[in-house]
Scaffold this active site. Sequence first.
Site, PDB file in Angstrom:
ATOM      1  N   LYS A 227       1.277   6.368   2.731  1.00  0.00           N
ATOM      2  CA  LYS A 227       0.140   6.697   3.592  1.00  0.00           C
ATOM      3  C   LYS A 227       0.599   7.329   4.906  1.00  0.00           C
ATOM      4  CE  LYS A 227      -3.464   5.592   1.125  1.00  0.00           C
ATOM      5  NZ  LYS A 227      -4.456   6.615   0.720  1.00  0.00           N
TER       6      LYS A 227
ATOM      7  N   TYR B 241       3.065   1.583  -0.387  1.00  0.00           N
ATOM      8  CA  TYR B 241       1.758   2.047   0.097  1.00  0.00           C
ATOM      9  C   TYR B 241       1.863   2.526   1.545  1.00  0.00           C
ATOM     10  CZ  TYR B 241      -3.225   1.861   1.299  1.00  0.00           C
ATOM     11  OH  TYR B 241      -4.500   2.165   1.736  1.00  0.00           O
TER      12      TYR B 241
ATOM     13  N   SER C 132      -4.768   2.568   7.935  1.00  0.00           N
ATOM     14  CA  SER C 132      -4.139   2.042   9.149  1.00  0.00           C
ATOM     15  C   SER C 132      -2.663   1.762   8.903  1.00  0.00           C
ATOM     16  CB  SER C 132      -4.854   0.768   9.614  1.00  0.00           C
ATOM     17  OG  SER C 132      -4.803  -0.229   8.612  1.00  0.00           O
TER      18      SER C 132
END
Length: 398
Positions: A253, A249, A237
């Site tokens: 992502k 991160y 998410s």
Amino acid sequence: MSSPKRFSVDSIARVLDVVPFSAPFLLVLPLAALVLDRRGHSVGQVLSNLPGPRGWYELLAKRHPWIYRVILCIVIKIASKRLSRSAANLGVPHRDPPQWSKDVLVVTGGSTGIGKCFVELVSQRYRARIAVLDIANPEYAPASNGAPEILYVRTDVTKPESVAAAHAKIRETFGESPSYVVSCAGIAIGGSLLQVSQASFARTFDINALANVTLAKEFLPHMIQHNHGHYMTVASSASHCSLPMLGAYSMSKAAALAFHETLRAELRAIYKAPRVRTSVVTPTKVRTMLGYSLKDSDNEFLMPVLEPIEVAEAMASTIQGGLGASISQPLLTNLLPYLRAFPEWFRGLVTTVGNTDSAVTAESIQSGIKAGYGKNWHPEDFAASLSEMHAAFGSKTE
């Protein structure tokens, strides 16, 4: 092995998805309106002399508008679902499920966490031929009930030569190249933009994003040649909503999500292989070692903490279904892509309601370290990836 039972907004949505917002109610609801309109009559009288098209419209739109609105919602929902299914599968929305006795499945990061649950589930349920590529020592249960032995190959997915060596081992063991790839390997480095070093940013991108390019270069040609297979990218998410103290991160992502979108576009436009399915997985906090760095939600009803098996179940069902999909868990994470489409007030609302500014703190990072995040890695891999974060936060846990 099954998903936990708990009551949340997802539970309500699952019920509503069946009753009343499902295809059978396109027949049930008009009949219900007819019964209501002719109450006091016998069944035979109700079903005799059925209205014509104009009569049905008058009955539903004029005399029972709420039933009419529900029917419109069902029609829109079904049409949207079918159009999305066609788009996600490059105009070929017919199932192309795996043949588990022939196809080979590669799972990176399959030793622990979500990957471990997925490997156990697919092995036990489908007796799949599985190769796990990971730097962590395997913690999954051995194959049983007649399933083939799970092949473990210690692999650094950021190094093309390591992935190539793993591919050779897979061909030697199973006699063919993989048609199914689940890219689950990931790393989270906690700390602010000014705290985290350039090297740690680069390492995070290498594992979470660029490794997908390495995997695709190694395994995709076989899939394209046979116009068959599935590449599943496990993103987050955080691909849609960046979090303070988790910048490396979040950015990596987001890059993993962009990889998924690029792969799907090129399979359509360049490689002409529409039956090679692509999926992306974007969960919120999952109760794994990596997930310890993220605080639990303040509202478990709206945003429950996911168990690894819940995500693994959705992943396995999608692979078995033979169609590409976007897997967002829990339900409200489906709103996150709109952060980039709606006005800025919507992002502010999500930030405030979700309390995302305090989702990752020094204390939550320390709890992940305390729980043993990365302790089962090889010392060299631990030093290369996590030593900086442990040095910055680990001493505070003593």
